[in-house]
Enzyme design. Sequence first.
Site, PDB file in Angstrom:
ATOM      1  N   LYS A   1       2.028  -3.660   6.581  1.00 42.00           N
ATOM      2  CA  LYS A   1       2.414  -3.606   5.158  1.00 42.00           C
ATOM      3  C   LYS A   1       3.926  -3.427   5.049  1.00 42.00           C
ATOM      4  CE  LYS A   1      -1.604  -4.206   3.332  1.00 42.00           C
ATOM      5  NZ  LYS A   1      -1.913  -5.521   2.736  1.00 42.00           N
TER       6      LYS A   1
ATOM      7  N   SER B   1       0.831  -1.204   0.000  1.00 43.13           N
ATOM      8  CA  SER B   1       0.000   0.000   0.000  1.00 43.13           C
ATOM      9  C   SER B   1       0.864   1.251   0.000  1.00 43.13           C
ATOM     10  CB  SER B   1      -0.868  -0.018   1.264  1.00 43.13           C
ATOM     11  OG  SER B   1      -1.430   1.244   1.506  1.00 43.13           O
TER      12      SER B   1
ATOM     13  N   TYR C   1      -2.018  -1.207  10.853  1.00 42.91           N
ATOM     14  CA  TYR C   1      -2.264  -1.737   9.504  1.00 42.91           C
ATOM     15  C   TYR C   1      -1.094  -1.374   8.590  1.00 42.91           C
ATOM     16  CZ  TYR C   1      -3.819  -1.318   4.678  1.00 42.91           C
ATOM     17  OH  TYR C   1      -3.871  -1.372   3.314  1.00 42.91           O
TER      18      TYR C   1
HETATM   19  N1  UFG Z   1     -12.710  11.167   3.286  1.00 44.40           N
HETATM   20  C1  UFG Z   1     -13.719  12.058   3.584  1.00 44.40           C
HETATM   21  N2  UFG Z   1     -14.881  11.551   4.081  1.00 44.40           N
HETATM   22  C2  UFG Z   1     -15.068  10.218   4.315  1.00 44.40           C
HETATM   23  C3  UFG Z   1     -14.018   9.320   4.004  1.00 44.40           C
HETATM   24  C4  UFG Z   1     -12.860   9.840   3.510  1.00 44.40           C
HETATM   25  O1  UFG Z   1     -13.590  13.256   3.398  1.00 44.40           O
HETATM   26  O2  UFG Z   1     -16.149   9.842   4.792  1.00 44.40           O
HETATM   27  C5  UFG Z   1     -11.471  11.701   2.711  1.00 44.40           C
HETATM   28  C6  UFG Z   1     -10.262  11.423   3.586  1.00 44.40           C
HETATM   29  O3  UFG Z   1     -10.117  12.438   4.549  1.00 44.40           O
HETATM   30  C7  UFG Z   1      -9.153  11.390   2.547  1.00 44.40           C
HETATM   31  C8  UFG Z   1      -9.829  10.880   1.286  1.00 44.40           C
HETATM   32  O4  UFG Z   1     -11.211  11.055   1.493  1.00 44.40           O
HETATM   33  O5  UFG Z   1      -8.705  12.680   2.315  1.00 44.40           O
HETATM   34  C9  UFG Z   1      -9.578   9.406   1.025  1.00 44.40           C
HETATM   35  O6  UFG Z   1      -9.878   8.691   2.200  1.00 44.40           O
HETATM   36  P1  UFG Z   1     -10.005   7.107   2.225  1.00 44.40           P
HETATM   37  O7  UFG Z   1     -10.350   6.689   3.610  1.00 44.40           O
HETATM   38  O8  UFG Z   1     -10.882   6.626   1.128  1.00 44.40           O
HETATM   39  O9  UFG Z   1      -8.555   6.651   1.834  1.00 44.40           O
HETATM   40  P2  UFG Z   1      -7.168   6.991   2.567  1.00 44.40           P
HETATM   41  O10 UFG Z   1      -6.362   7.774   1.589  1.00 44.40           O
HETATM   42  O11 UFG Z   1      -7.315   7.515   3.911  1.00 44.40           O
HETATM   43  O12 UFG Z   1      -6.717   5.520   2.778  1.00 44.40           O
HETATM   44  C10 UFG Z   1      -5.724   4.964   2.063  1.00 44.40           C
HETATM   45  C11 UFG Z   1      -6.027   3.469   1.854  1.00 44.40           C
HETATM   46  C12 UFG Z   1      -5.751   2.695   3.080  1.00 44.40           C
HETATM   47  C13 UFG Z   1      -4.475   3.138   3.718  1.00 44.40           C
HETATM   48  C14 UFG Z   1      -4.533   4.593   4.044  1.00 44.40           C
HETATM   49  C15 UFG Z   1      -3.361   5.078   4.846  1.00 44.40           C
HETATM   50  O13 UFG Z   1      -7.358   3.252   1.458  1.00 44.40           O
HETATM   51  O14 UFG Z   1      -5.664   1.325   2.739  1.00 44.40           O
HETATM   52  O15 UFG Z   1      -4.592   5.244   2.808  1.00 44.40           O
HETATM   53  O16 UFG Z   1      -3.501   6.396   5.192  1.00 44.40           O
HETATM   54  F1  UFG Z   1      -4.192   2.490   4.842  1.00 44.40           F
END
Ligand code: UFG
Length: 358
Positions: A159, A130, A155
């Site tokens: 990785k 990841s 998590y």
């Molecule tokens: N977000 C929102 N509202 C939500 C969910 C997410 O605004 O309800 C935003 C988050 O703040 C972020 C973006 O959307 O800016 C993406 O969020 P996600 O949760 O979809 O994905 P992330 O980038 O946080 O997560 C990714 C991978 C994970 C990993 C993580 C580590 O999906 O597997 O990065 O930070 F672990």
Amino acid sequence: MSQNVKRVLVSGGAGYIGSHVTVELIEAGYDVVVADNLSNCDMTCFEGVKKITGRNDIPFEMIDCCNAPHVEGLFSKYKIDAVIHFAAFKAVGESVAEPIKYYKNNLISFLNILDAAKNHGGCNVLFSSSATVYGETDKLPVTEESPRQPAMCSYGATKQICEDILADVVRATSAYGDTVNAGTSALGPVKGIALRYFNPIGAHPSALIGELPRGVPNNLVPYITQTAIGKRECLSIFGNDYPTPDGTCLRDYIDVVDLAKAHVAAVARMLDGKMKKNYEIFNVGTGRPVSVLELVTKFEKVNNLKLNYKFAPRREGDITAIWADTSLANKELGWKAERSLEDTLKSAWQWECHIAGK
Ligand code: UFG
């Protein structure tokens, strides 16, 4: 099946990414064995895979990869030429609350796979890593050479540790010889590729497989689609005061079918003897930063609907921006992301409608 057809074990093959990869492997002419303990999914996607491929004979092994004798048994039962290891827990928040659960499951299952691979003549192992391993970095886009930062959750730590374990096992087992004689009971070399995924989203164009989050989704796109269908009241956009063009976070959203195709390219590279080193790492993303607000707006536009959303405080642990430099994967795997963000967002919505029976 013909003797020449290569067989790929897909651990966690009934899940979101695993099911898309199984489809692409079968369509590329591989035999696949799916192993899954269904701890975080049901048979919906596996049934979808059978429908899409028209194959009712895909072997499904209901095993927990944390059970070493069961993993050994798999390698004794089938001649396995490559393994794609997805079987792992993946919820960031849960991993913060329950680190032991995460370390136990994610590390032991991978160790068992590697042990069995080494004991059965060696094997090609593709690890599902990841972009989380990069953490917060100033130098964007990130290349495979960008330094990994300390993990922000257990998590992410699993990785990083699994990448290191794979590198170590590849190094140590290279002494067992140059050729991989999968299926024998002799010790053999393990060769490895880690694919570092950015943000996988979307669903298969058939709408027969996709992401099925349990409970309240943590990730953005399932939250969007569940809000659009009425399962959730309102999407919170976490933070609009980041130092980005519109104040919301930037991510690299990779279509799940494109991502699946990268796995097929990586498996072919291993099986065709094209690796330049016995352990390689590739970023799998689009190379295109997209803000949360942009994604929400695009989702509304392509699906012709209005989404109930509001701005909310920043979510703890979120990084401001990350996107991939994909040139290495483009060059070495001969792969690049092809599906447009519009089509990906349409597919995510069609999948949500499909599971809602609409
Ligand atoms: N977000 C929102 N509202 C939500 C969910 C997410 O605004 O309800 C935003 C988050 O703040 C972020 C973006 O959307 O800016 C993406 O969020 P996600 O949760 O979809 O994905 P992330 O980038 O946080 O997560 C990714 C991978 C994970 C990993 C993580 C580590 O999906 O597997 O990065 O930070 F672990």
